[in-house]
Each structure stands twice: as C-alpha cells, then as structure tokens.
Design an enzyme around this catalytic site. Structure first.
Site, PDB file in Angstrom:
ATOM      1  N   ASP A 164      10.639  22.989  -0.188  1.00 39.71           N
ATOM      2  CA  ASP A 164      10.595  21.339  -0.241  1.00 39.71           C
ATOM      3  C   ASP A 164       9.928  20.312  -0.767  1.00 39.71           C
ATOM      4  O   ASP A 164       8.124  21.170  -0.501  1.00 39.71           O
ATOM      5  CB  ASP A 164      11.962  20.622   0.654  1.00 39.71           C
ATOM      6  CG  ASP A 164      11.114  20.862   1.937  1.00 39.71           C
ATOM      7  OD1 ASP A 164      10.115  20.726   1.963  1.00 39.71           O
ATOM      8  OD2 ASP A 164      11.972  20.603   2.328  1.00 39.71           O
TER       9      ASP A 164
ATOM     10  N   ASP B  39      19.402  24.546   5.218  1.00 43.48           N
ATOM     11  CA  ASP B  39      18.250  24.744   5.650  1.00 43.48           C
ATOM     12  C   ASP B  39      18.601  23.122   6.834  1.00 43.48           C
ATOM     13  O   ASP B  39      18.816  22.773   7.124  1.00 43.48           O
ATOM     14  CB  ASP B  39      17.199  24.607   4.447  1.00 43.48           C
ATOM     15  CG  ASP B  39      16.912  22.668   4.229  1.00 43.48           C
ATOM     16  OD1 ASP B  39      16.325  21.943   4.867  1.00 43.48           O
ATOM     17  OD2 ASP B  39      17.191  22.546   2.948  1.00 43.48           O
TER      18      ASP B  39
END
Ligand SMILES: [Zn+2]
Length: 372
Positions: free
Chosen positions: A97, A269
């Site tokens: 990310d 997540d």
C-alpha cells in the site's frame, strides 16, 4: 504446457477472481495472482516496522504460503529497499500500500495536487508521485499493488474535502496506469459522503472496464459509528462489478471483518491484531478480549484460547508464562501474543469461508458473536 511456459505466462497474467460460492452478498472465492492463488475471504499480515523490530517472521504464522504479506511502499522505498521481501523472505503473495493512512496522520504538513503529495519528514521536504509508487511496486516484485490514494478523516465536517479526495484519487489512478496494470487496484474514496463515493465509484467502474482487475474500498475505519461504516460498504458493493476481487483497506477487527464479509468484501488488511497483541490485549471468540497484564492470570496455567490452533496455543505455553514474559518485554512472548491475535483472524475468515460454502454464514456469525 511446459512448466517454464506456465511460469512465464503467470508473470504477465492479470489479477483474476473466481467465485466458488455465494451466500447472500458474501462470496467464497479464489484470488489469482502471477505468484499463485489464495482462497478468500482472507486477511493480510501487515508487516509494519513494529513487527520487524520484534522479529516477527514467516514461522509465526501457520502457513505463510497461504498468507498475503502487506508492506508500505513509501517506507520501504524511503529506506532504499529494492524488494518487498527484503529482510523477511516471505514465501507467499505480497501486497504494497502507498500510505494514505499515514498521510492523514501527517495532517497539515501535507501539500497535495494532481501530481502527487508533498510533506515534511524529519526536517526534509519529500514528494511522492502516483507514477513512482507503482514503478517501485513493479521493481520490488509486488504481486498486488495499491496506487497512491487520497484519504480524508471520516468525521471531517467539510464535505468538499471528500469530493476533492475522490477527484484527486481518480487523477492519481490515471497517472498510475501503464506501468503494472495487471497488478493494480483501484481505490474507491469518499468517506461517508455519498456524492463523493458516487464520483469515485463511477471512475472505478470505468477503470475496471478498461484493464484494471481489482478494487479496494478505502477512507473508512476511522472514528465513524460502525453501522455507518457497514452501510457505506453496502452502498459501494452494490455499485461494483460482481466479478472483481474487493479489498477492504484498514479493517481487521473480527466483528468488522465478519460484517464486511457479509456485505461482499473479499480481502482485508489492518494492524489492530498485532498492535493489540503487542500491548497485551488477547483476542478471543465473540469479538472479545482480555488483558494479559491482569494479576488474575499470574498463576493461570491454561493456554490463551483452548480452541485456538495458532503456534502459541499449540505450543502449550500458559497465560502465566506469557504474562511474565510480557512484563519483562521478552521478545518471544511479545511475538507469541501477536501471533495468537493474528491467527484468531486468520481462522475466523477460514471458518467464514467454510460457512459461505454451505450457505450458513449468518448462522456462523450469530454463533461467533454469542460466545461469552
Ligand atoms: Zn492462539
């Protein structure tokens, strides 16, 4: 087909998704990447600096090949890492990310425009462009790449910020294209603002019809009431294509994960499991927890959770020993507490998958939540 041909084919294949079974909006599926397949719903292991510092590694999870490792592209790039597996040697699929969450934390120091985001860090001016986030991900061998996205604190009163975040995220996504489209997600932004979400969802569908294979919902899980979060997930899911995998950014508390699975999300997540473990908060069924620091566990010879099959509970180590280790900040004890919490979520979603396959997800969730 010869094995090397299969490997070469997989290296250029796009993310794909196969739905094995549906139960209401919930799906049991298989996420297919160039490196291999993974069953969904699933939770990633967010490999933060804290995990690195405490020496958490592949041996602390049940089967690392079956787990997506998530790392932050910005921090890795900043320290010059050339491979997402650097320092950990992860055998499974990886995701990166770009750090929208960290950007909100940096607050007023941010300078954002269509070219990217600038901020001051450690006295130095830093700038990140959407293009370089994906460039780094491709070079570092990342299997699933989250582009640079623009997120806003959900409880912000200024509605324009949400519209702006949806528009900037759309422009940044366009500028992320053409580098590793086969691995790239689209991140839907907009907080709890429906107009902002509609703009973002419109652009997401446009990109998903044009070479992008996966989508994520971001910009939630701050301090908003949970019913509002779940309603917004529903709002987004109804407007997304059925055949694409859907990732939920920043959600990993058990009840939230179950409620989002129920509404059609596939992968999750978050850092709560390991962070809370590191602080002595032990997750148990029912979405509940206990604090290992309490004196009542001083002579408690039971394992953390008798129904748990994590490496910690399987080793037979008692609450009393973990409590003593925690108090001395013993590395192994801290790792064992983190491993237990993370595994709690891992088995939670595995069980949810099994329930979806037989059409019993609602029963499973009700039973999980009713455990005292
Ligand atoms: Zn356990």
């Amino acid at each position: 087909m010869a094995e090397d041909t299969i490997i070469a084919y997989r290296l250029i294949m796009s993310i794909a998704f196969e739905i094995k079974s549906q139960d209401g909006a919930a799906r049991a599926g298989v996420l297919k990447t160039a490196r291999g397949d993974i069953e969904t719903p699933c939770v990633t292991l967010n490999y933060t600096k804290a995990l690195e510092d405490w020496g958490f590694g592949p041996s602390d999870v049940t089967d690392a090949k079956d787990v997506i490792l998530l790392r932050n592209a910005f921090w890795l790039k900043r320290r010059g890492a050339k491979d997402i597996r650097e320092g950990i040697g992860w055998p499974g699929i990886t995701m990166a990310d770009s750090g929208g969450f960290q950007m909100v934390s940096l607050g007023q120091h941010l300078r954002q425009n269509f070219n990217g985001v600038g901020f001051n860090l450690d006295g130095k001016s830093t700038f990140i462009s959407p293009h370089e986030v994906v460039e780094w991900g491709r070079g570092a061998g990342v299997d699933l790449i989250m582009p640079l996205d623009n997120t806003v604190y959900t409880m912000d009163k200024n509605w324009w910020k949400f519209i702006r975040s949806a528009i900037i995220t759309a422009v940044w996504h366009q500028r992320s294209r053409g580098i590793a489209d086969e691995k790239l997600y689209y991140i839907v932004q907009g907080g709890l603002n429906k107009l902002a979400r509609l703009i973002s969802l419109w652009d997401a569908r446009r990109q998903l019809n044009n070479g992008i294979s996966a989508v994520a919902i971001g910009g939630l899980a701050w301090d908003e009431p949970r019913p509002a979060l779940y309603r917004m997930v529903e709002f987004c899911v109804k407007r997304l294509p059925e055949d694409k995998p859907r990732h939920m950014l920043g959600i990993c508390k058990p009840v939230d994960v179950l409620e989002c699975i129920r509404r059609g999300m596939d992968t999750f997540d978050g850092i709560a499991a390991t962070r809370e473990g590191r602080h002595g908060r032990v997750w148990v069924k029912g979405g509940k927890y206990f604090d290992i620091r309490k004196t009542e566990f001083e002579n408690d010879e039971r394992v953390l959770d008798e129904t748990c099959k994590c490496p910690t509970c399987s080793s037979g180590i008692s609450r009393a020993r973990l409590r003593a280790g925690f108090k001395q900040r013993d590395r192994e004890a801290i790792r064992q507490l983190m491993a237990h919490n993370w595994h709690h979520n891992y088995s939670l979603v595995k069980d949810a998958r099994a329930a979806i396959l037989v059409g019993h997800l609602d029963i499973y969730i009700t039973e999980y939540l009713s455990i005292l």
